[in-house]
Design a protein around this motif. Structure first.
Motif, PDB file in Angstrom:
ATOM      1  N   ILE A  99     -44.516  29.060 -28.049  1.00 31.71           N
ATOM      2  CA  ILE A  99     -43.875  27.959 -27.326  1.00 31.71           C
ATOM      3  C   ILE A  99     -42.454  28.385 -27.005  1.00 31.71           C
ATOM      4  CG2 ILE A  99     -43.265  25.512 -27.409  1.00 31.71           C
ATOM      5  CD1 ILE A  99     -45.190  25.340 -29.873  1.00 31.71           C
ATOM      6  N   GLY A 100     -42.030  28.212 -25.768  1.00 35.18           N
ATOM      7  CA  GLY A 100     -40.640  28.548 -25.509  1.00 35.18           C
ATOM      8  C   GLY A 100     -40.276  28.713 -24.057  1.00 35.18           C
ATOM      9  N   TYR A 101     -39.167  29.447 -23.910  1.00 34.48           N
ATOM     10  CA  TYR A 101     -38.513  29.595 -22.607  1.00 34.48           C
ATOM     11  C   TYR A 101     -37.486  30.706 -22.733  1.00 34.48           C
ATOM     12  CZ  TYR A 101     -35.295  28.303 -18.776  1.00 34.48           C
ATOM     13  OH  TYR A 101     -34.490  28.307 -17.668  1.00 34.48           O
ATOM     14  N   GLY A 102     -37.373  31.566 -21.730  1.00 33.61           N
ATOM     15  CA  GLY A 102     -36.311  32.564 -21.744  1.00 33.61           C
ATOM     16  C   GLY A 102     -36.808  33.980 -21.941  1.00 33.61           C
ATOM     17  N   THR A 103     -35.863  34.880 -22.156  1.00 37.00           N
ATOM     18  CA  THR A 103     -36.144  36.310 -22.199  1.00 37.00           C
ATOM     19  C   THR A 103     -37.105  36.688 -23.316  1.00 37.00           C
ATOM     20  OG1 THR A 103     -33.921  36.736 -21.343  1.00 37.00           O
ATOM     21  CG2 THR A 103     -35.074  38.588 -22.328  1.00 37.00           C
ATOM     22  N   LEU A 104     -36.878  36.181 -24.519  1.00 39.77           N
ATOM     23  CA  LEU A 104     -37.734  36.523 -25.649  1.00 39.77           C
ATOM     24  C   LEU A 104     -39.156  36.030 -25.424  1.00 39.77           C
ATOM     25  CD1 LEU A 104     -38.222  37.633 -28.463  1.00 39.77           C
ATOM     26  CD2 LEU A 104     -37.353  35.494 -29.401  1.00 39.77           C
ATOM     27  N   PHE A 105     -39.298  34.807 -24.956  1.00 34.86           N
ATOM     28  CA  PHE A 105     -40.620  34.246 -24.653  1.00 34.86           C
ATOM     29  C   PHE A 105     -41.360  35.156 -23.669  1.00 34.86           C
ATOM     30  CE2 PHE A 105     -43.333  31.628 -21.928  1.00 34.86           C
ATOM     31  CZ  PHE A 105     -44.104  30.942 -22.846  1.00 34.86           C
ATOM     32  N   SER A 118     -45.257  27.355 -21.946  1.00 35.69           N
ATOM     33  CA  SER A 118     -43.939  27.537 -21.363  1.00 35.69           C
ATOM     34  C   SER A 118     -43.268  26.201 -21.116  1.00 35.69           C
ATOM     35  CB  SER A 118     -44.062  28.303 -20.039  1.00 35.69           C
ATOM     36  OG  SER A 118     -42.803  28.459 -19.441  1.00 35.69           O
ATOM     37  N   ILE A 119     -41.997  26.124 -21.503  1.00 34.03           N
ATOM     38  CA  ILE A 119     -41.207  24.913 -21.253  1.00 34.03           C
ATOM     39  C   ILE A 119     -40.622  25.011 -19.849  1.00 34.03           C
ATOM     40  CG2 ILE A 119     -39.144  23.658 -21.985  1.00 34.03           C
ATOM     41  CD1 ILE A 119     -39.747  24.885 -24.803  1.00 34.03           C
ATOM     42  N   GLU A 120     -40.735  23.951 -19.114  1.00 37.04           N
ATOM     43  CA  GLU A 120     -40.308  23.964 -17.710  1.00 37.04           C
ATOM     44  C   GLU A 120     -38.826  24.273 -17.575  1.00 37.04           C
ATOM     45  OE1 GLU A 120     -40.130  20.921 -13.878  1.00 37.04           O
ATOM     46  OE2 GLU A 120     -41.361  20.448 -15.614  1.00 37.04           O
ATOM     47  N   ALA A 158     -40.160  30.471 -29.501  1.00 41.47           N
ATOM     48  CA  ALA A 158     -39.324  31.503 -28.880  1.00 41.47           C
ATOM     49  C   ALA A 158     -38.364  30.875 -27.889  1.00 41.47           C
ATOM     50  CB  ALA A 158     -40.201  32.541 -28.179  1.00 41.47           C
ATOM     51  N   LEU A 159     -37.191  30.525 -28.377  1.00 46.09           N
ATOM     52  CA  LEU A 159     -36.075  30.108 -27.518  1.00 46.09           C
ATOM     53  C   LEU A 159     -34.894  30.954 -27.946  1.00 46.09           C
ATOM     54  CD1 LEU A 159     -36.021  26.206 -27.239  1.00 46.09           C
ATOM     55  CD2 LEU A 159     -36.245  27.831 -25.381  1.00 46.09           C
ATOM     56  N   ILE A 219     -31.580  22.986 -30.380  1.00 50.73           N
ATOM     57  CA  ILE A 219     -32.780  22.573 -29.646  1.00 50.73           C
ATOM     58  C   ILE A 219     -34.006  23.253 -30.234  1.00 50.73           C
ATOM     59  CG2 ILE A 219     -33.966  22.674 -27.416  1.00 50.73           C
ATOM     60  CD1 ILE A 219     -31.312  22.261 -26.065  1.00 50.73           C
ATOM     61  N   ARG A 220     -33.881  24.556 -30.534  1.00 50.14           N
ATOM     62  CA  ARG A 220     -35.000  25.285 -31.133  1.00 50.14           C
ATOM     63  C   ARG A 220     -35.408  24.659 -32.453  1.00 50.14           C
ATOM     64  NH1 ARG A 220     -32.683  30.112 -31.689  1.00 50.14           N
ATOM     65  NH2 ARG A 220     -32.674  30.275 -33.945  1.00 50.14           N
TER      66      ARG A 220
END
Length: 224
Positions: free
Chosen positions: A14-20, A40-42, A68-69, A77-78
């Motif tokens: 679950i997440g968003y960004g480079t690591l995700f 994926s989080i919008e 993964a944020l 938030i994470r």
């Protein structure tokens, strides 16, 4: 739950960004041989404004989950929107270690920890839960990293140093030995070599030549 061999159960990320994006693109680098189901989080705004219940309603109970944020400003938030709801829902939060990273057998790794490529976690290090270690990070012997921290790419922490909870260490920051960095601290000046202890809530960022604290209502600052 630290993974030391191939993961054969389905994993929900679950997440968003480079690591995700990195984990989804190359699951084999993290020993995931089974199905990797991505959620994926919008946008970060939608996560901050909406409940995470809709995400977890799609995940079977007691699943293997990784949050993964990796944007370091998103520690809370994470924690509050994803990590804690996953725990409360009874999921098994796993830690992911890149195949090119080295972790000493004597190191202790908490749950939902990420260790990036070419990072080195030396003997007797301790990483609390929900810690994200970027690529090419070096932790020397007996370093302690508290829960919910972010360590940026290319940074290092020398032996016997203790970093508290909810801290952010930016990219290419080098912290000396035998230090104590308090809780909720930020050191985010690339190229910094830091050799002094820091009290809780201190930060060192571009624009501040010495550590500062937020003081009172209205976001005034004081140095020390």
């Amino acid at each position: 739950m630290v993974i030391t061999e191939k993961i054969k159960e389905s994993v929900h990320i679950i997440g968003y960004g480079t690591l995700f994006d990195e984990i989804v693109a190359d699951k084999a680098a993290y020993s995931i041989s089974s199905e990797l189901i991505s959620h994926s989080i919008e946008s970060i705004a939608s996560l901050a404004e909406n409940s995470s219940a809709s995400i977890f309603s799609k995940i079977p109970q007691k699943s293997l989950v990784f949050v993964a944020l990796d944007e370091h400003a998103l520690n809370y938030i994470r924690l509050e929107q994803l990590y804690m709801p996953a725990k409360l829902a009874g999921h098994k939060l796993i830690s992911l270690i890149h195949s090119n990273a080295y972790v000493s057998p004597s190191a202790k790794i908490g749950e939902n920890v990420h260790i990036g490529s070419h990072s080195i976690i030396s003997s007797k290090c301790t990483l609390g839960a929900n810690v994200l270690i970027s690529s090419q990070v070096r932790l020397e012997n007996s370093v302690q990293i508290g829960m919910h921290c972010f360590i940026g790419a290319g940074s290092s922490v020398s032996s016997q140093t203790k970093i508290g909870r909810h801290c952010v260490i930016g990219s290419n920051v080098h912290i000396g030995k035998d230090l104590e960095i308090g809780n909720h601290c930020i050191i985010d000046q690339p190229g910094t070599i830091w050799n002094k202890p820091l009290q809780d809530g201190a930060f060192l960022e571009p624009g501040f030549q010495t550590p500062a604290l937020i003081a009172g209502i209205g976001y005034s600052f004081r140095t020390f």
